[in-house]
Design an enzyme around this catalytic site. Sequence first.
Site, PDB file in Angstrom:
ATOM      1  N   HIS A 202     -14.257  -4.345  -5.742  1.00  0.00           N
ATOM      2  CA  HIS A 202     -13.792  -4.427  -4.353  1.00  0.00           C
ATOM      3  C   HIS A 202     -14.874  -5.047  -3.466  1.00  0.00           C
ATOM      4  O   HIS A 202     -15.264  -4.500  -2.437  1.00  0.00           O
ATOM      5  CB  HIS A 202     -13.403  -3.043  -3.825  1.00  0.00           C
ATOM      6  CG  HIS A 202     -12.385  -3.115  -2.709  1.00  0.00           C
ATOM      7  ND1 HIS A 202     -11.464  -2.126  -2.467  1.00  0.00           N
ATOM      8  CD2 HIS A 202     -12.161  -4.066  -1.755  1.00  0.00           C
ATOM      9  CE1 HIS A 202     -10.716  -2.458  -1.421  1.00  0.00           C
ATOM     10  NE2 HIS A 202     -11.122  -3.633  -0.978  1.00  0.00           N
TER      11      HIS A 202
ATOM     12  N   ARG B 271      -4.281  -4.849  -2.389  1.00  0.00           N
ATOM     13  CA  ARG B 271      -4.468  -3.405  -2.481  1.00  0.00           C
ATOM     14  C   ARG B 271      -3.943  -2.922  -3.822  1.00  0.00           C
ATOM     15  O   ARG B 271      -2.895  -3.348  -4.298  1.00  0.00           O
ATOM     16  CB  ARG B 271      -3.736  -2.680  -1.348  1.00  0.00           C
ATOM     17  CG  ARG B 271      -4.430  -2.794   0.016  1.00  0.00           C
ATOM     18  CD  ARG B 271      -5.767  -2.056   0.014  1.00  0.00           C
ATOM     19  NE  ARG B 271      -6.442  -2.095   1.292  1.00  0.00           N
ATOM     20  CZ  ARG B 271      -7.360  -2.992   1.638  1.00  0.00           C
ATOM     21  NH1 ARG B 271      -7.675  -3.973   0.798  1.00  0.00           N
ATOM     22  NH2 ARG B 271      -7.968  -2.917   2.807  1.00  0.00           N
TER      23      ARG B 271
ATOM     24  N   GLU C 187     -10.698   3.979  -6.984  1.00  0.00           N
ATOM     25  CA  GLU C 187     -11.952   3.226  -6.923  1.00  0.00           C
ATOM     26  C   GLU C 187     -13.118   4.177  -6.675  1.00  0.00           C
ATOM     27  O   GLU C 187     -13.102   4.923  -5.708  1.00  0.00           O
ATOM     28  CB  GLU C 187     -11.887   2.178  -5.809  1.00  0.00           C
ATOM     29  CG  GLU C 187     -10.840   1.105  -6.035  1.00  0.00           C
ATOM     30  CD  GLU C 187     -10.782   0.087  -4.901  1.00  0.00           C
ATOM     31  OE1 GLU C 187     -11.549   0.225  -3.920  1.00  0.00           O
ATOM     32  OE2 GLU C 187      -9.984  -0.859  -4.988  1.00  0.00           O
TER      33      GLU C 187
ATOM     34  N   ASP D 120      -9.588  -7.285  -7.703  1.00  0.00           N
ATOM     35  CA  ASP D 120     -10.747  -6.798  -6.948  1.00  0.00           C
ATOM     36  C   ASP D 120     -10.452  -5.426  -6.363  1.00  0.00           C
ATOM     37  O   ASP D 120     -11.292  -4.846  -5.676  1.00  0.00           O
ATOM     38  CB  ASP D 120     -11.087  -7.791  -5.824  1.00  0.00           C
ATOM     39  CG  ASP D 120     -12.398  -7.482  -5.137  1.00  0.00           C
ATOM     40  OD1 ASP D 120     -13.390  -7.196  -5.845  1.00  0.00           O
ATOM     41  OD2 ASP D 120     -12.444  -7.517  -3.883  1.00  0.00           O
TER      42      ASP D 120
END
Length: 321
Positions: free
Chosen positions: A278, A230, A259, A254
């Site tokens: 992600h 995270r 985001e 990722d």
Amino acid sequence: MNKKNILLLETVAEDAMSILEEASDMNILTGFDETSVTSQIQNYSIDAIITRGKGQVRDSFMAQLPNLKVISRCGVGLDNIDVSSATKRGIKVVNAPNSNADTIAEHTIALLLMLQRNLYDAVTMVKENRWQDRGSYVGDETHGKTLGIIGMGNIGKKVAKIASALGMNIIYWSSKKEDVPYTFVDLDTLLKTSDSISLHLPLTSKTENLIDKAAFSKMKTNALLINTARGGIIDQKELLQALENKKIAGFAADVLVEEPPAKNDPLMQLKNVLITAHLGSLTKTTYTKMCTMTVKNTLAILRNEAPMENCVFNKKELDNS
């Protein structure tokens, strides 16, 4: 027969949707935007909510749904669900434990290898017809280097196994010592001695900004940091400072705090940074597994049947993670 009402806040995998559509005792509703959600909750008594990563289920939303019994997430992390409020309201929170461990472990190692061997630039060099620039290529191998894993859960264990097969020396720090053939160390030791560091923790009040200015100051200047857990585990401001000031050698992830990132995010401009959108769990196999597992367990609970073991997540587990 009184059908139970299940509200989908996002689409789910085709196989999972088929299971829902074949459930004759369920009424499947969709609320993919605020207007449709409002309409559905005004017209139906909602028994269950199914979401993925974007649909937010906060206390104010739960308060509008007095008959809500289940909140399900087709995934593992529960950042978009207020688990504490759900627990207080007696609502079961369902996720898909361990469903993405293999694919996230693979993605982690892929990012590590790309960063360590400078593969993104190496491929771009050829695509841009700059073969002659191979003389300026700089990369290194992972064999013999130390990988520090922060969080030795299901994903951490799989990352360790793959990295060990590549010849890396594995050390780890976790909330508790695990029964694994790797060396358990304190966090300071891990930060100071690792050539690469990989994060595999949930985002909680205890782990938020765990990797902060003090943590970066302890890392090797040639260290690589990998985050497929995270974004909020890392202080993004201090991450940028550490990279710009060459306190660490590179970063691959990722996940990010924001985001998608802002168009002018300076982190995206750095050559020693690799970011994927992600999508570590978005392989067809894993996406289908997460969605079908979640749907089946949601239906089981609504039918007063036993769901699979460990799929119901509660506040106590969140505090102890």
